[in-house]
Design a protein around this motif. Structure first.
Motif, PDB file in Angstrom:
ATOM      1  N   PHE A 104      -7.788 -14.423  -6.148  1.00  0.00           N
ATOM      2  CA  PHE A 104      -7.648 -13.169  -6.895  1.00  0.00           C
ATOM      3  C   PHE A 104      -6.461 -12.370  -6.360  1.00  0.00           C
ATOM      4  N   ALA A 105      -6.348 -12.284  -5.043  1.00  0.00           N
ATOM      5  CA  ALA A 105      -5.243 -11.544  -4.421  1.00  0.00           C
ATOM      6  C   ALA A 105      -3.899 -12.182  -4.747  1.00  0.00           C
ATOM      7  N   ALA A 106      -3.834 -13.507  -4.753  1.00  0.00           N
ATOM      8  CA  ALA A 106      -2.582 -14.202  -5.084  1.00  0.00           C
ATOM      9  C   ALA A 106      -2.161 -13.909  -6.518  1.00  0.00           C
ATOM     10  N   ARG A 107      -3.127 -13.865  -7.427  1.00  0.00           N
ATOM     11  CA  ARG A 107      -2.815 -13.508  -8.825  1.00  0.00           C
ATOM     12  C   ARG A 107      -2.293 -12.079  -8.908  1.00  0.00           C
ATOM     13  N   LEU A 108      -2.901 -11.182  -8.155  1.00  0.00           N
ATOM     14  CA  LEU A 108      -2.439  -9.788  -8.125  1.00  0.00           C
ATOM     15  C   LEU A 108      -1.012  -9.713  -7.592  1.00  0.00           C
ATOM     16  N   ALA A 109      -0.722 -10.489  -6.564  1.00  0.00           N
ATOM     17  CA  ALA A 109       0.615 -10.477  -5.946  1.00  0.00           C
ATOM     18  C   ALA A 109       1.704 -10.788  -6.955  1.00  0.00           C
ATOM     19  N   GLU A 110       1.407 -11.656  -7.895  1.00  0.00           N
ATOM     20  CA  GLU A 110       2.402 -12.035  -8.903  1.00  0.00           C
ATOM     21  C   GLU A 110       2.794 -10.864  -9.803  1.00  0.00           C
ATOM     22  N   LEU A 111       1.977  -9.821  -9.834  1.00  0.00           N
ATOM     23  CA  LEU A 111       2.227  -8.656 -10.680  1.00  0.00           C
ATOM     24  C   LEU A 111       2.843  -7.480  -9.917  1.00  0.00           C
ATOM     25  N   LEU A 112       2.938  -7.612  -8.598  1.00  0.00           N
ATOM     26  CA  LEU A 112       3.391  -6.485  -7.776  1.00  0.00           C
ATOM     27  C   LEU A 112       4.898  -6.304  -7.835  1.00  0.00           C
ATOM     28  N   GLN A 113       5.311  -5.060  -7.563  1.00  0.00           N
ATOM     29  CA  GLN A 113       6.720  -4.674  -7.585  1.00  0.00           C
ATOM     30  C   GLN A 113       7.071  -3.962  -6.282  1.00  0.00           C
ATOM     31  N   PRO A 114       8.373  -3.885  -5.964  1.00  0.00           N
ATOM     32  CA  PRO A 114       8.784  -3.134  -4.769  1.00  0.00           C
ATOM     33  C   PRO A 114       8.234  -1.710  -4.814  1.00  0.00           C
ATOM     34  N   GLY A 115       7.715  -1.275  -3.686  1.00  0.00           N
ATOM     35  CA  GLY A 115       7.172   0.076  -3.571  1.00  0.00           C
ATOM     36  C   GLY A 115       5.697   0.181  -3.886  1.00  0.00           C
TER      37      GLY A 115
ATOM     38  N   GLY B 205       9.806   1.641   0.439  1.00  0.00           N
ATOM     39  CA  GLY B 205      10.744   0.554   0.686  1.00  0.00           C
ATOM     40  C   GLY B 205      10.812  -0.456  -0.439  1.00  0.00           C
ATOM     41  N   ASP B 206      11.413  -1.596  -0.107  1.00  0.00           N
ATOM     42  CA  ASP B 206      11.652  -2.621  -1.117  1.00  0.00           C
ATOM     43  C   ASP B 206      10.576  -3.700  -1.135  1.00  0.00           C
ATOM     44  N   GLY B 207       9.462  -3.432  -0.482  1.00  0.00           N
ATOM     45  CA  GLY B 207       8.387  -4.408  -0.428  1.00  0.00           C
ATOM     46  C   GLY B 207       7.069  -3.842  -0.904  1.00  0.00           C
ATOM     47  N   VAL B 208       6.013  -4.591  -0.613  1.00  0.00           N
ATOM     48  CA  VAL B 208       4.646  -4.217  -0.948  1.00  0.00           C
ATOM     49  C   VAL B 208       3.944  -3.827   0.343  1.00  0.00           C
ATOM     50  N   SER B 209       3.298  -2.669   0.352  1.00  0.00           N
ATOM     51  CA  SER B 209       2.552  -2.214   1.528  1.00  0.00           C
ATOM     52  C   SER B 209       1.064  -2.419   1.302  1.00  0.00           C
ATOM     53  N   VAL B 210       0.410  -3.023   2.295  1.00  0.00           N
ATOM     54  CA  VAL B 210      -1.039  -3.189   2.291  1.00  0.00           C
ATOM     55  C   VAL B 210      -1.561  -2.469   3.526  1.00  0.00           C
ATOM     56  N   VAL B 211      -2.485  -1.529   3.303  1.00  0.00           N
ATOM     57  CA  VAL B 211      -2.985  -0.705   4.396  1.00  0.00           C
ATOM     58  C   VAL B 211      -4.492  -0.914   4.548  1.00  0.00           C
ATOM     59  N   GLU B 212      -4.890  -1.550   5.656  1.00  0.00           N
ATOM     60  CA  GLU B 212      -6.306  -1.703   5.965  1.00  0.00           C
ATOM     61  C   GLU B 212      -6.792  -0.421   6.637  1.00  0.00           C
ATOM     62  N   TRP B 213      -8.004   0.014   6.292  1.00  0.00           N
ATOM     63  CA  TRP B 213      -8.598   1.258   6.808  1.00  0.00           C
ATOM     64  C   TRP B 213      -7.773   2.478   6.385  1.00  0.00           C
ATOM     65  N   ALA B 214      -7.252   2.432   5.170  1.00  0.00           N
ATOM     66  CA  ALA B 214      -6.316   3.450   4.676  1.00  0.00           C
ATOM     67  C   ALA B 214      -6.866   4.868   4.724  1.00  0.00           C
ATOM     68  N   HIS B 215      -8.167   5.036   4.615  1.00  0.00           N
ATOM     69  CA  HIS B 215      -8.730   6.401   4.625  1.00  0.00           C
ATOM     70  C   HIS B 215      -8.402   7.150   5.918  1.00  0.00           C
ATOM     71  N   LEU B 216      -8.073   6.405   6.976  1.00  0.00           N
ATOM     72  CA  LEU B 216      -7.767   7.044   8.259  1.00  0.00           C
ATOM     73  C   LEU B 216      -6.408   7.746   8.262  1.00  0.00           C
TER      74      LEU B 216
END
Length: 151
Positions: free
Chosen positions: A17-28, A98-109
């Motif tokens: 599921f995550a890999a499919r989502l990655a195909e749709l992601l854009q910089p930022g 930036g020019d990439g995708v950010s993934v933040v674990e425990w983002a509520h912190l």
């Protein structure tokens, strides 16, 4: 605010599921991951990395806070579990803009440092390997992203 839900039966399905989502992601794009220890946040990120054609092994950046990976788009993998002060300036905005995708674990912190528009994914354990992913988009871009991935 709309929310969307997807269920997986094992870690492989979560990664797919995550890999499919990655195909749709854009910089930022920014994805906030929430869930208990062992809920599958790192497994999800590994699936994103696979979808971005990242060849390096992706693991949790618990002690370094941020790890960067190169692929079709750069992946900025953040684990902010150990950030003591949510207002500490660690330069997150440079990654978010930036020019990439950010993934933040425990983002509520670090909620006060997150951009106004992002996709939050809550991972819940339904059974041993089964996961329920609840996607909560903030902003039109992420609303459309959810509709597309779940179509």
């Amino acid at each position: 605010m709309n929310q969307f839900e997807w269920k997986t039966a094992n870690a492989e399905e979560t990664g797919h599921f995550a890999a499919r989502l990655a195909e749709l992601l854009q910089p930022g794009d920014v994805i906030a991951l929430e869930g208990d220890l062992g809920a599958g946040k790192t497994t999800f990120t590994q699936g994103l990395a696979k979808g971005l054609d990242i060849q390096k092994t992706v693991n949790s950046p618990t002690f370094t806070i941020i790890k960067e990976y190169k692929g079709k788009l750069p992946l900025y993998h953040m684990d902010v579990y150990r950030v003591a002060d949510s207002m500490e300036d660690l330069g997150f905005d440079e990654y978010f803009e930036g020019d990439g995708v950010s993934v933040v674990e425990w983002a509520h912190l670090i909620e006060d440092q997150l951009p106004g528009e992002l996709l939050t994914i809550y991972l819940y354990r339904d059974r041993e390997d089964h996961r329920r992913l609840v996607l909560v988009p903030k902003g039109e871009r992420y609303e459309q992203l959810c509709k597309e991935i779940l179509a």
